[in-house]
Write a protein that holds these residues in place. Structure first.
Motif, short mmCIF file in Angstrom:
data_model
loop_
_atom_site.label_atom_id
_atom_site.label_comp_id
_atom_site.label_asym_id
_atom_site.label_seq_id
_atom_site.Cartn_x
_atom_site.Cartn_y
_atom_site.Cartn_z
N PRO A 1 65.55 95.52 79.11
CA PRO A 1 66.19 96.58 78.70
C PRO A 1 65.33 97.45 79.07
O PRO A 1 65.74 98.77 79.00
N GLY A 2 64.14 96.78 78.86
CA GLY A 2 62.76 98.41 79.09
C GLY A 2 63.27 99.58 77.54
O GLY A 2 64.40 99.19 76.89
N ALA A 3 62.34 100.00 77.11
CA ALA A 3 62.14 101.35 75.77
C ALA A 3 63.90 101.73 76.29
O ALA A 3 64.58 102.35 74.79
N GLU A 4 64.82 102.20 77.35
CA GLU A 4 65.78 102.82 77.12
C GLU A 4 66.77 102.42 77.36
O GLU A 4 67.73 102.26 77.97
N ARG A 5 67.30 101.15 76.38
CA ARG A 5 68.17 100.28 76.69
C ARG A 5 69.38 100.45 76.22
O ARG A 5 69.55 101.81 76.06
N PRO A 6 70.15 100.10 77.10
CA PRO A 6 71.49 100.94 77.45
C PRO A 6 72.25 100.58 75.67
O PRO A 6 71.93 99.58 75.38
N LEU A 7 73.16 101.04 75.30
CA LEU A 7 74.24 100.95 74.53
C LEU A 7 75.50 100.69 74.81
O LEU A 7 75.83 101.09 75.51
N LYS A 8 75.86 99.18 74.65
CA LYS A 8 77.29 98.41 75.79
C LYS A 8 78.15 98.53 74.26
O LYS A 8 79.57 98.51 74.49
N LYS A 9 77.44 97.71 73.02
CA LYS A 9 78.30 96.81 72.56
C LYS A 9 78.29 97.02 71.47
O LYS A 9 77.93 97.89 70.77
N PRO A 10 79.71 96.91 70.53
CA PRO A 10 79.42 97.38 68.91
C PRO A 10 78.57 97.14 68.26
O PRO A 10 77.30 98.23 67.57
N ALA A 11 77.52 95.77 68.09
CA ALA A 11 76.32 96.05 68.33
C ALA A 11 75.52 96.63 68.52
O ALA A 11 74.56 96.94 67.43
N ASP A 12 75.07 97.00 69.80
CA ASP A 12 74.38 97.68 70.20
C ASP A 12 73.97 99.15 69.19
O ASP A 12 73.03 100.04 69.35
N TYR A 13 75.39 99.60 69.39
CA TYR A 13 75.56 100.65 68.21
C TYR A 13 74.81 100.51 66.59
O TYR A 13 74.32 101.53 66.37
N GLU A 14 75.30 99.55 66.19
CA GLU A 14 75.55 99.21 65.16
C GLU A 14 74.14 99.32 64.41
O GLU A 14 73.02 99.74 63.26
N ARG A 15 72.77 97.83 65.98
CA ARG A 15 71.48 98.03 65.59
C ARG A 15 70.91 99.98 65.76
O ARG A 15 69.49 99.62 65.74
N SER A 16 71.64 100.80 66.32
CA SER A 16 71.18 101.82 66.52
C SER A 16 70.95 102.83 65.85
O SER A 16 69.80 103.92 66.22
#
Length: 153
Positions: free
Chosen positions: A82-97
């Protein structure tokens, strides 16, 4: 088959393949560019993906898509990071970020603003909290049109 349904079907088919390789399925995109359709599958793992990861997933997903044939038109399959500017779509994406720099846009303005950039301070499932340059902003998750990691120069 509509664009949304194609991505849903491909995500359902690709997830076990991607997870079987020890990777995460980040996103599936199906879009027309010029005269051609592109099916893009974005994969990742904590240490990042390499060309071998992409090649293995591409081969296995391609075989599955040939077998199931869920897309009636011709398309190009691309599997990548997804590259350096990875999309945040799922709850786990937000939590990890949490603690990382993000860029978020909203469907409608919030206090006259539709774009927010700063450090993601918190995520509780319904709201994200962003530390902007001079203020802390809370954005309801349902108001978010897109969210991604942002590279700071």
């Amino acid at each position: 088959m509509t664009k949304r349904k194609v991505t849903d079907v491909v995500e359902e088919l690709a997830t076990p393949i991607v997870e079987g390789e020890g990777l995460e399925l980040v996103d599936v995109e199906y879009k027309k560019e010029g005269a051609n359709w592109f099916l893009r599958i974005f994969i990742d793992k904590p240490e990042g993906v390499d060309i071998d990861d992409c090649g293995r997933v591409s081969e296995k997903v391609s075989d599955m898509l040939d077998e199931v044939d869920p897309i009636p038109t011709s398309y190009f399959l691309e599997v990548s990071s997804p590259g350096a500017e990875r999309p945040l779509k799922k709850p786990a994406d937000y939590e990890r970020s949490i603690g990382k720099h993000v860029y978020i846009t909203t469907y409608e303005p919030i206090d006259g603003q539709k774009a927010f950039e700063g450090v993601l301070n918190a995520y509780d499932g319904t709201t994200v909290t962003i530390q902007e340059a001079k203020s802390v902003r809370e954005v309801p998750v349902e108001a978010i049109a897109s969210a991604r990691l942002a590279v700071v120069f």
